[in-house]
Design an enzyme around this catalytic site. Structure first.
Site, short mmCIF file in Angstrom:
data_model
loop_
_atom_site.label_atom_id
_atom_site.label_comp_id
_atom_site.label_asym_id
_atom_site.label_seq_id
_atom_site.Cartn_x
_atom_site.Cartn_y
_atom_site.Cartn_z
N ASP A 64 0.86 -1.19 0.00
CA ASP A 64 0.00 0.00 0.00
C ASP A 64 0.89 1.23 0.00
O ASP A 64 1.87 1.27 0.76
CB ASP A 64 -0.91 0.01 1.23
CG ASP A 64 -2.13 0.92 1.06
OD1 ASP A 64 -1.93 2.10 0.72
OD2 ASP A 64 -3.26 0.44 1.26
N ASP A 132 -8.90 -0.70 -4.50
CA ASP A 132 -10.14 0.07 -4.62
C ASP A 132 -10.28 0.75 -5.98
O ASP A 132 -11.01 1.73 -6.11
CB ASP A 132 -10.22 1.12 -3.51
CG ASP A 132 -9.06 2.12 -3.57
OD1 ASP A 132 -8.19 1.99 -4.46
OD2 ASP A 132 -9.02 3.04 -2.73
N CYS A 189 -15.38 5.34 -3.01
CA CYS A 189 -15.95 5.50 -1.67
C CYS A 189 -15.99 6.96 -1.23
O CYS A 189 -16.89 7.37 -0.51
CB CYS A 189 -15.15 4.68 -0.67
SG CYS A 189 -15.33 2.90 -0.86
N CYS A 252 -11.52 -14.56 -24.19
CA CYS A 252 -10.84 -13.74 -23.18
C CYS A 252 -9.44 -13.38 -23.65
O CYS A 252 -8.69 -14.24 -24.11
CB CYS A 252 -10.76 -14.52 -21.86
SG CYS A 252 -9.81 -13.65 -20.57
N CYS A 255 -6.90 -15.42 -20.81
CA CYS A 255 -6.90 -16.87 -20.62
C CYS A 255 -7.68 -17.60 -21.71
O CYS A 255 -7.94 -18.80 -21.59
CB CYS A 255 -7.47 -17.24 -19.24
SG CYS A 255 -9.25 -16.97 -19.06
#
Length: 278
Positions: A64, A132, A189, A252, A255
């Site tokens: 972080d 986030d 948020c 995709c 994958c």
């Protein structure tokens, strides 16, 4: 039990695991030997870190690049008022040290990017994505899928959350969401708000998925089903859980049968996280 070389304090700490037939001494040893990377020490990362540390996951990486703000404290439970202004990774590491001295913490005070993600995930058995933003989610999916590193995904919005795991290589996150929504379409948020207890529920499920995968990988609980191939949607307002299947997409770009992405360098991880123009 003696092969664990546990002292009396450790025998007491993990006794509720050790007495379980599905875990036992071998399962606790697998947890103590596991290396798990948690991306984000915020709303989702907090319960993930707390419960993995309590379970005795022997080595936790915490990545972080942010600092603790007072507005975080309504939901980011590994931080306290005294931590405002501190590095989230450092604050979370101190929380773990106070909770369980058996756990080694590696802090990565950085923003996960295409330049560092491959090296970052290479040193861990399992990745838990508590980020986030869509850029990081797509980056983590692409890097983990290409490297064959299993990972858990979680996301929250107001009263709602979603959780899934990708442990088999197919399907992956892009099978469900080929590209990110346009920038600004879904507020974060700070703009939309979030129920403070919501990330606790979602993060606890992600931690559960992680522990189950560790035990399953050790061959101890072969009957344990992870959320691979399933996504759970949680609505805290209605108190409902709904599940949808996640099928492999032959088209995709990561994958699929003829993948267009062979490296995170192939993608521009901004806006829609689409393949870069030649």
């Amino acid at each position: 039990m003696s092969d664990l070389n546990l002292d009396p304090t450790q025998l007491d700490r993990y006794s509720r695991h050790i007495i379980m037939d599905d875990i036992g001494p071998a399962g606790q040893k697998a947890l103590l030997d596991a290396d798990v990377l948690v991306l984000g020490a915020g709303g989702l990362g907090s319960p993930i870190i707390q419960y993995l540390a309590a379970a005795g996951v022997g080595r936790l990486g915490i990545a972080d690049d942010d600092v603790v703000e007072r507005s975080n404290l309504q939901r980011q439970i590994v931080h306290a008022d005294a931590d405002v202004g501190r590095s989230k990774a450092e604050s979370a590491a101190e929380f773990v040290a106070d909770l369980n001295p058996d756990v080694t913490v590696d802090t990565h005070e950085l923003r996960v990017s295409a330049e560092n993600v491959d090296e970052l995930i290479a040193d861990y058995d399992f990745v838990v994505d508590g980020s986030d933003n869509f850029e990081t989610r797509f980056l983590v999916n692409d890097a983990c899928t290409l490297a064959g590193v299993p990972f858990s995904h979680g996301a929250i919005y107001r009263f709602e959350g979603q959780i899934t795991s990708f442990t088999e290589g197919r399907p992956c996150y892009r099978c469900l969401f080929p590209e990110a929504p346009p920038a600004g379409e879904i507020p974060d948020c700070s703009e939309a708000g979030v129920l403070g207890v919501l990330p606790g529920t979602v993060g606890c499920i992600q931690a559960t998925e992680t522990v189950k995968w560790i035990l399953q990988d050790a061959g101890l609980v072969p009957e344990a089903d992870t959320l691979d191939g399933r996504m759970v949607f949680y609505d805290a307002m209605d108190m409902t859980f709904e599940e949808i299947p996640v099928q492999p997409d032959p088209d995709c770009p990561v994958c699929g049968d003829d993948p267009a992405i062979s490296s995170v360098a192939d993608v521009e991880y901004v806006e829609t996280c689409a393949i870069g123009a030649d």
